[in-house]
Design a protein around this motif. Sequence first.
Motif, short mmCIF file in Angstrom:
data_model
loop_
_atom_site.label_atom_id
_atom_site.label_comp_id
_atom_site.label_asym_id
_atom_site.label_seq_id
_atom_site.Cartn_x
_atom_site.Cartn_y
_atom_site.Cartn_z
N ARG A 71 0.86 -1.19 0.00
CA ARG A 71 0.00 0.00 0.00
C ARG A 71 0.89 1.23 0.00
O ARG A 71 1.48 1.59 1.01
N LEU A 72 0.99 1.88 -1.16
CA LEU A 72 1.85 3.05 -1.30
C LEU A 72 1.18 4.32 -0.77
O LEU A 72 1.86 5.25 -0.35
N VAL A 94 -0.99 -6.86 4.01
CA VAL A 94 -0.61 -5.96 2.93
C VAL A 94 0.47 -5.06 3.52
O VAL A 94 0.27 -4.48 4.59
N LEU A 95 1.61 -4.96 2.84
CA LEU A 95 2.70 -4.14 3.38
C LEU A 95 2.29 -2.67 3.40
O LEU A 95 1.77 -2.15 2.40
N THR A 96 2.55 -2.03 4.52
CA THR A 96 2.27 -0.59 4.64
C THR A 96 3.55 0.20 4.91
O THR A 96 3.51 1.42 4.95
N LYS A 97 4.65 -0.51 5.09
CA LYS A 97 5.96 0.11 5.29
C LYS A 97 6.86 -0.32 4.14
O LYS A 97 6.76 -1.44 3.65
N PRO A 98 7.76 0.55 3.71
CA PRO A 98 8.59 0.23 2.54
C PRO A 98 9.51 -0.96 2.76
O PRO A 98 10.20 -1.02 3.79
N LEU A 123 10.03 4.66 -4.91
CA LEU A 123 11.04 5.50 -4.25
C LEU A 123 10.38 6.59 -3.40
O LEU A 123 10.82 6.85 -2.27
N GLU A 124 9.32 7.22 -3.92
CA GLU A 124 8.61 8.24 -3.14
C GLU A 124 7.99 7.65 -1.88
O GLU A 124 7.91 8.32 -0.84
N PHE A 125 7.60 6.38 -1.94
CA PHE A 125 7.04 5.69 -0.79
C PHE A 125 8.12 5.41 0.26
O PHE A 125 7.81 5.24 1.43
N GLY A 126 9.37 5.36 -0.18
CA GLY A 126 10.47 5.12 0.76
C GLY A 126 11.22 3.82 0.54
O GLY A 126 12.07 3.46 1.35
#
Length: 177
Positions: A71-72, A94-98, A123-126
Motif C-alpha cells: 500500500r503506497l 498488505v505491506l504498509t511500510k517500505p 522510491l517516493e514511498f520510501g
Amino acid sequence: MATQSVFDRPMSVEAYLTTSFEHDCDYVDGVIEERALGEFEHSFLQIALGSIFFNHRQEWGITSLTEQRIRLSATRFRVPDLAVLRAGTPRERVLTKPPMLVIEIQSPEDTLRRTTAKVLEYLEFGVENVWVVDPASRIAYRGTTSGLEPVEDGQLSVDGTPIRILVGELFAELDKA
C-alpha cells in the motif's frame, strides 16, 4: 504491467482488498490494473531471483516475497514481482511500510516509461532500492529519482548488505533454460 482496466467502473479500496483476481492486480486511484504475467522469461527470472533470495535469507538477514501487495498510499497499491524485507520486519497482510528492495521484471508488453513511473512511486514511498530486470534486452537497471540507470558494473547490490546478484550469471541461467 498492462494498464488495461479489469472493471468498467472504479472500485473502492475495500472491494479491491476483498476481491479475488485470477492474478493479483495493481490498484491505482480506484482503477484495477492488470499486471503482465505468464511469459517464460518473466516467470523464469522471477523464480530464479526468488530462489536466490530465499536460499540466502539467513545469511543476508532478509525475507523475500513474490507478488506481495504494497500500500503506497490510501488509494494506490502495487504488486511487485519481488519484495525483500529485512529479517524481523513485522508481518502484514498488505505491506504498509517500505521494503528494503523491490524488483520488477519486464514483460514484452511493459514499457520502460511506465516502469519508470512505477519505480518513482516506490522510491517516493520510501523503498530504498528498486531494481528492474529486462530479459528482452538483457539489461538490469537501478531505480533512482532521476529514472532508470543501467547497471554498468555487472552486479545488482544493496549497500550495507551482502546482497549481490551478478547480472551476467542471471541471464546466463535464463539462456540455459
